[in-house]
Write a protein that holds these residues in place. Structure first.
Motif, PDB file in Angstrom:
ATOM      1  N   SER A 183      50.284 -64.832  14.264  1.00  0.00           N
ATOM      2  CA  SER A 183      49.620 -64.820  12.970  1.00  0.00           C
ATOM      3  C   SER A 183      49.801 -66.132  12.215  1.00  0.00           C
ATOM      4  O   SER A 183      48.916 -66.581  11.498  1.00  0.00           O
ATOM      5  CB  SER A 183      50.184 -63.644  12.180  1.00  0.00           C
ATOM      6  OG  SER A 183      49.541 -63.504  10.966  1.00  0.00           O
ATOM      7  N   GLN A 186      47.180 -68.427  13.298  1.00  0.00           N
ATOM      8  CA  GLN A 186      45.897 -68.018  12.736  1.00  0.00           C
ATOM      9  C   GLN A 186      45.787 -68.474  11.280  1.00  0.00           C
ATOM     10  O   GLN A 186      44.762 -68.983  10.856  1.00  0.00           O
ATOM     11  CB  GLN A 186      45.765 -66.484  12.839  1.00  0.00           C
ATOM     12  CG  GLN A 186      44.601 -65.870  12.094  1.00  0.00           C
ATOM     13  CD  GLN A 186      43.278 -66.000  12.831  1.00  0.00           C
ATOM     14  OE1 GLN A 186      43.202 -66.574  13.905  1.00  0.00           O
ATOM     15  NE2 GLN A 186      42.221 -65.477  12.244  1.00  0.00           N
ATOM     16  N   SER A 187      46.872 -68.313  10.525  1.00  0.00           N
ATOM     17  CA  SER A 187      46.810 -68.618   9.091  1.00  0.00           C
ATOM     18  C   SER A 187      46.597 -70.098   8.812  1.00  0.00           C
ATOM     19  O   SER A 187      46.046 -70.454   7.779  1.00  0.00           O
ATOM     20  CB  SER A 187      48.077 -68.140   8.380  1.00  0.00           C
ATOM     21  OG  SER A 187      48.089 -66.738   8.341  1.00  0.00           O
ATOM     22  N   GLY A 189      44.941 -71.877  10.911  1.00  0.00           N
ATOM     23  CA  GLY A 189      43.655 -72.201  11.531  1.00  0.00           C
ATOM     24  C   GLY A 189      43.758 -72.743  12.941  1.00  0.00           C
ATOM     25  O   GLY A 189      42.774 -73.199  13.499  1.00  0.00           O
ATOM     26  N   ALA A 191      43.729 -71.539  15.895  1.00  0.00           N
ATOM     27  CA  ALA A 191      43.475 -70.428  16.818  1.00  0.00           C
ATOM     28  C   ALA A 191      41.990 -70.346  17.079  1.00  0.00           C
ATOM     29  O   ALA A 191      41.174 -70.762  16.258  1.00  0.00           O
ATOM     30  CB  ALA A 191      43.965 -69.120  16.207  1.00  0.00           C
TER      31      ALA A 191
END
Lengths: 227, 247, 647
Positions: A183, A186-187, A189, A191
């Motif tokens: 995560s 992802q947070s 960016g 990913a």
């Protein structure tokens, strides 16, 4: 620059991501350090002595504490905001969506479980080690030296309740990390579709490594206490 | 088929609502879910009761108007479809079906199962466009765009603005919706020009309207009728953060 | 007849539009700020018009019945949009697009309008790309094209099977930009119920807030109707559930003439009706006919086995299949225009070769294309359509052919407009499907999107300026005048009258009956008898409606039954006019097939000597016969000929 970390939802997530990332790195370091104890009590005690009430260790401790506090406060803040955003009227029926992990929806609960374990851990170890040194004492509450970490480990993990509490704590951490680690990519960016399976794999590996490393020490010392 | 329905009834935005029980009979498995509700409504009218209000329009899965939360799923228990594309063969005779409106602070209920989604319009008004006027634009083939980029842009542009993402998200976050638009335009050279401004403006508007913070659960992607990937959220994060770091 | 001045500019066809643009007046920026325009509808026509007018500096109010402008039914257009770009080097040109459109429309459209449409088609593609519409592209990065019915060139631009959606999102984005700027004010969930005329000019509307039921007045210097078509008069159609013809009908009753109301397009590739409780038909894109082959079995024993579900369609041997479009129309094959394909399907089903239980379906088969191109290519081209088909029918179209049948799709008829797109009411404009102008008696695939955007982006913003240049002295429209009072009172009275009936039948009950009358008598094949019968039956049904309909709830709330009732009341009058127009047009052309008028092979037979005109109807009052006006169609650039898709 400062304000978007507070005012924007994406900025707030960046704070969670970066603080979380630092904490994961700390966990990996702490785990590596702990494993030393399995092989050599002297080596472990040497590390404990090295990381006592020295200025660099203290600075690192304060920074780490700050990260933990930020991570927790942001988590609570975000959750409160999210509950408001969800609205006062809740669904009567909800389900677990396909491919959505249980951890991802229960990060705050898992976080509190981790925090509770952390408090036990502080009472068991940090209070008897670095804190004792900070206070200028040379003997801790158990009557041992604050730098004899290996002795403390052997003492606590000879007791079955502690063993269970710690293993449960590590399990909560495992769940928290399986979502948290991918995560955080992802947070910020980092990913995409190709990397999701890889990132989730990395997250599972890191979580399992952390769990196994910490649990190993607990289990090994418990078994030793039985022999 | 005979079915037991528990349907949310709420007179208007201010009134309290509750689930009410209904039964429908002789439903063909080939009927669509909304046709089943049409039949129920027709029965209610004949009985002198108020029919159930629900939003629907194209009934082809593209307008984004239909918006029911069925048995815990946004758009019901089937993957990558809208409510209007859900068919009764997905249920068994005698099933109980709970039908609720979208629940999110930013989507207040208007009546029964219809909600107000104007917040999505407002987010797009904040920056979900390319600032070109009509006329005076270059030839359509003047700027070649790699097929992969056009395809990925199209993947994101498939969003129908139905609101299932925010409705399903435990945080009431609209990130997938915002990301779909930002990402779609970010993949095109025409949209790159004002990419930074767009990402900042749309995220700011989303936050202002009371949507929650994304916690990467991926529930939005799982329930999105168009299967839009959260990789677009990653791109939005990237766009937003790099824009902010340049400020 | 003085009212019917089409205002077609003089001069050679190719120069008319340029010359006209040079001749008409413009409004200065300072004056535009003082002028208000109301746009009704936010589809491709309304959305693009409102955005463009806002950009020009007018004060625009835009109304839509949905909760957001993005829901307008243009969004459901699947296949693509035509333009004469000639990117494929297949000898396409503005003239060829113009010619195909006129021919496809069976020579019942106005040459000057169609030529202008073809001319601006290229600008639309440029505009949409600039707005960020993700059209399909080749590996080289340039735009891809596909073929559509009625054309022998590939000129259709597309975005998977969601072209309408992408174009509408482009127009909607442009609209949003203007809303943010303040030049456009958006009124979602508002239904316009009447047009207000002051001194004979359109000066505003009466609208109902669909959430609160409040009746509102809005004034403006000009009103633009972009309200789409009236296909829902048939109850079952591919139109959205809320699509309706009410604004057009109210405009007609206020003095706007209605042109060619009987011209309805029956789309050949829709998912067949499954039962009596169905509310909606689903379209399968015409683009499927690029690769899909249409057939029925050659032998009746196979038909019987199929209906009894004893065999699967894929088990029928190649030599036992009748690819009837390829057989009858070798030159165009499966890509004949829609009206031709629909009638051919009906002909086979009437002959007893329909392949489902109801006998009302034919196959659309991808076996050959999958063998030639591979499943992945087909998936990339039509994946979303295949998925949609499977969700609805529970049949996998990669393995078994799709079943399709014609269904009501589009109305070529609509409010009569002149070359400037102005109706017979000064200051009232009609654009997109709401007007009659460009498609004659049959619209070609991928041309509706083209027309909506052409009108909204590139025609109306110019021509409305000519009218408004005479209005710069007019003050803001005062909505407290007698005209607004009367219009509002009439709307309220109509609503109260509906509630007062308290009958036994639901709105849908009656709408289904109307749909049945229309489909049986004013559908794919029409006769003098059927059309006369329809007129009588609709008149009777109208009486039933006004004496036995039941409208639940009250006006002061979100009331979908009231919305439907108001729309059905208008359909019950509009349906009659459609039948009347069909009765008058004793020839077959395009989508209008009069059984009395056909060639020995069963093709539509036009009667150019008597019917080369636009039938334009003028309202004369409730239950009075309307007056027919004729706009003669003069063909200067094109030689009138019997349509031929055989060679």
């Amino acid at each position: 620059m400062n304000c978007f970390l507070v005012q924007s939802s994406v900025g707030r997530k960046l704070v969670m991501s970066i603080s979380g990332c630092c904490l994961v790195l700390f966990l990996l370091f702490h785990m590596s350090m702990n494993i030393t104890a399995v092989f050599s009590a002297e080596a472990y005690d040497a590390i404990c002595a090295f990381l006592g009430a020295n200025w660099y260790a203290l600075v690192a401790t304060v920074a780490l504490a700050a990260l933990v506090v930020v991570h927790i406060l942001y988590a609570i803040w975000l959750t409160l905001q999210n509950r408001t955003a969800r609205g006062s009227q809740r669904y009567k029926v909800t389900v677990q969506e396909a491919n959505v992990s249980w951890s991802s929806k229960n990060m705050l609960v898992l976080g509190f479980a981790v925090l509770a374990g952390l408090l036990v851990h502080f009472f068991n170890f940090w209070y008897n080690m670095q804190f004792t040194e900070i206070m200028g004492e040379h003997v801790n509450s158990l009557g041992t030296s604050p730098v004899s970490g290996a002795e403390l480990i052997a003492y606590h993990f000879s007791k079955l309740p502690y063993v269970i509490i710690y293993l449960v704590w590590f399990a909560a951490l495992w769940f928290h990390l399986t979502h948290g680690v991918w995560s955080m990519f992802q947070s910020v960016g980092w990913a995409n579709k190709t990397w999701y399976p890889r990132l989730k794999c990395i997250a599972n590996v890191v979580a399992t490594l952390v769990f196994a490393g910490f649990a190993l020490v607990v289990v090994v010392f418990y078994i030793r206490s039985l022999c | 088929m005979k079915l037991n329905l528990k349907i949310w009834r709420q007179k208007d935005a201010k009134s309290e609502g509750k689930l009410k029980d209904y039964t429908v009979d002789n439903i063909s498995p080939d009927s669509s879910f909304l046709e089943m509700l049409d039949i129920l409504n027709n029965d209610l009218i004949h009985k002198g009761e108020e029919p159930i209000v629900f939003d629907h329009d194209c009934r082809e899965g593209i307008c984004g108007m239909c918006s029911l939360h069925i048995n815990g799923h946004a758009h019901g228990p089937d993957s990558e479809i809208t409510t209007c594309q859900l068919h009764m063969r997905k249920f068994k005779d005698g099933d109980t079906i709970v039908i609720e409106p979208w629940r999110s602070a930013a989507f207040p209920v208007i009546k029964d199962l219809a909600v107000d989604r104007s917040a999505y319009d407002k987010i797009l008004q904040a920056g979900g466009f390319i600032s070109v006027n009509t006329g005076g634009v270059p030839d359509a083939n003047a700027i070649p765009i790699p097929k992969e980029d056009a395809d990925e842009s199209m993947d994101a542009a498939a969003c129908i603005g139905c609101g299932a993402c925010a409705a399903t998200c435990k945080n009431g976050s609209a990130m997938l919706f915002v990301a779909a638009r930002v990402s779609s335009l970010a993949k095109l050279p025409q949209g790159r020009v004002e990419g930074a401004r767009r990402a900042k403006a749309m995220v700011a508007k989303m936050d202002e309207l009371g949507f929650g913070n994304c916690t990467n659960t991926g529930a939005c992607e799982a329930e999105c009728p168009k299967g839009i990937s959260i990789s677009h959220i990653a791109r939005l994060n990237r766009e937003f953060l790099s824009a902010k770091l340049k400020d | 007849m003085t009212k019917l001045d089409a205002k077609i500019p003089q001069g050679p066809l190719a120069e008319k539009w340029s010359k006209h643009k040079a001749d008409i007046k413009v409004v200065s920026p300072a004056n535009k700020r003082k002028l208000d325009i109301i746009v009704i509808g936010t589809g491709l026509g309304g959305g693009s018009a409102a955005a463009s007018l806002g950009e020009l500096g007018y004060n625009v109010k835009v109304f839509c019945i949905s909760d957001s402008p993005r829901r307008a039914h243009s969004i459901a257009a699947q296949g693509g949009i035509n333009a004469a770009k000639n990117y494929q080097n297949d000898n396409d040109s503005v003239f060829r697009l113009f010619y195909d459109t006129i021919k496809g429309g069976d020579y019942r459209a106005r040459e000057a309008n169609v030529y202008r449409l073809a001319e601006v088609s290229n600008l639309i593609i440029d505009q949409c790309v600039a707005q960020g519409v993700p059209f399909a592209r080749e590996y080289g990065g340039l735009l891809d094209n596909r073929s559509f019915g009625g054309a022998q060139v590939s000129r259709t631009f597309y975005a998977r099977g969601q072209t309408g959606q992408q174009l509408l999102l482009g127009a909607y984005a442009a609209l949003n930009r203007q809303v943010a700027k303040g030049s456009v004010k958006s009124f979602p969930r508002h239904e316009v119920l009447d047009i207000v005329l002051v001194d004979g000019k359109a000066r505003g509307v009466i609208a109902r807030n669909l959430v609160t039921g409040e009746i509102e007045r809005h004034g403006a210097h000009a009103v633009v109707m972009a309200t789409g078509g009236y296909g829902n008069v048939f109850f079952l159609s591919t139109n959205a559930m809320n699509s309706n013809g009410s604004v057009a009908w109210q405009a007609y009753k206020k003095g706007a003439f209605f042109a060619n109301p009987c011209f309805t397009q029956i789309h050949p590739t829709c998912i067949p009706v499954h039962g009596t409780q169905q509310s909606k038909l689903t379209l399968m894109s015409e683009s499927l006919r690029n690769d899909g082959r249409i057939w029925v079995p050659k032998h009746e024993k196979d038909v019987a086995a199929l209906r009894a579900k004893k065999i699967k369609p894929s088990e029928i041997k190649e030599e036992d299949r009748d690819y009837y479009l390829e057989r009858r129309y070798p030159a165009f094959g499966n890509l004949v225009p829609r009206d031709v394909a629909s009638r051919a399907a009906k002909e086979r089903c009437d002959a007893g070769f329909g392949v489902n239980e109801t006998g009302l379906a034919v196959f659309l088969d991808f076996k050959t294309a999958i063998a030639r191109l591979g499943k992945e290519v087909i998936k990339a081209r039509y994946g979303n359509l295949f998925q949609m088909y499977e969700k609805i029918t529970d049949t996998n179209p990669y393995e078994e052919p799709m079943m399709i049948y014609p269904a009501v799709h589009y109305t070529m008829g609509g409010i009569w407009v002149d070359y400037n797109l102005m109706t017979t009411i000064p200051g009232l404009y009609a654009i997109g499907e709401a007007n009659f102008s460009d498609h004659g008696a049959n619209r070609l695939g991928a041309s509706a999107l083209m027309q909506g955007l052409a009108d909204g982006y590139f025609v109306l913003p110019y021509t409305i300026g000519d009218y408004l240049s005479h209005e710069i002295q007019s003050p803001k429209v005062d909505t407290s005048t007698k005209e607004f009072d009367e219009a509002e009172a009439a709307v309220k009275a109509r609503i109260e009258k509906l509630f007062a009936i308290k009958g036994k039948q639901s709105v849908d009950d009656i709408h289904k009956k109307l749909g049945h009358i229309m489909w049986e008598n004013v559908g794919m094949a029409r006769t003098k008898e059927s059309l006369s019968k329809a007129i009588t039956e609709i008149q009777e049904l109208r009486k039933v409606f006004w004496s036995d309909v039941k409208v639940t709830g009250t006006n002061g709330e979100f009331n979908q039954e009231l919305e439907k009732a108001l729309r059905l009341a208008d359909f019950l009058e509009l349906g009659e006019l459609m039948a009347r127009d069909g009765l008058n047009r004793n020839e077959s052309c395009g989508g209008h097939f009069r059984t009395e008028s056909q060639t020995p092979e069963g093709e539509a037979l036009r009667d150019d000597e008597h019917f080369a005109y636009v039938a334009v109807w003028e309202y004369n009052g409730q239950d009075k016969e309307p007056t027919l006006h004729k706009e003669e169609l003069k063909f200067e650039a094109i030689h009138l000929a019997q349509r031929n898709y055989k060679d």
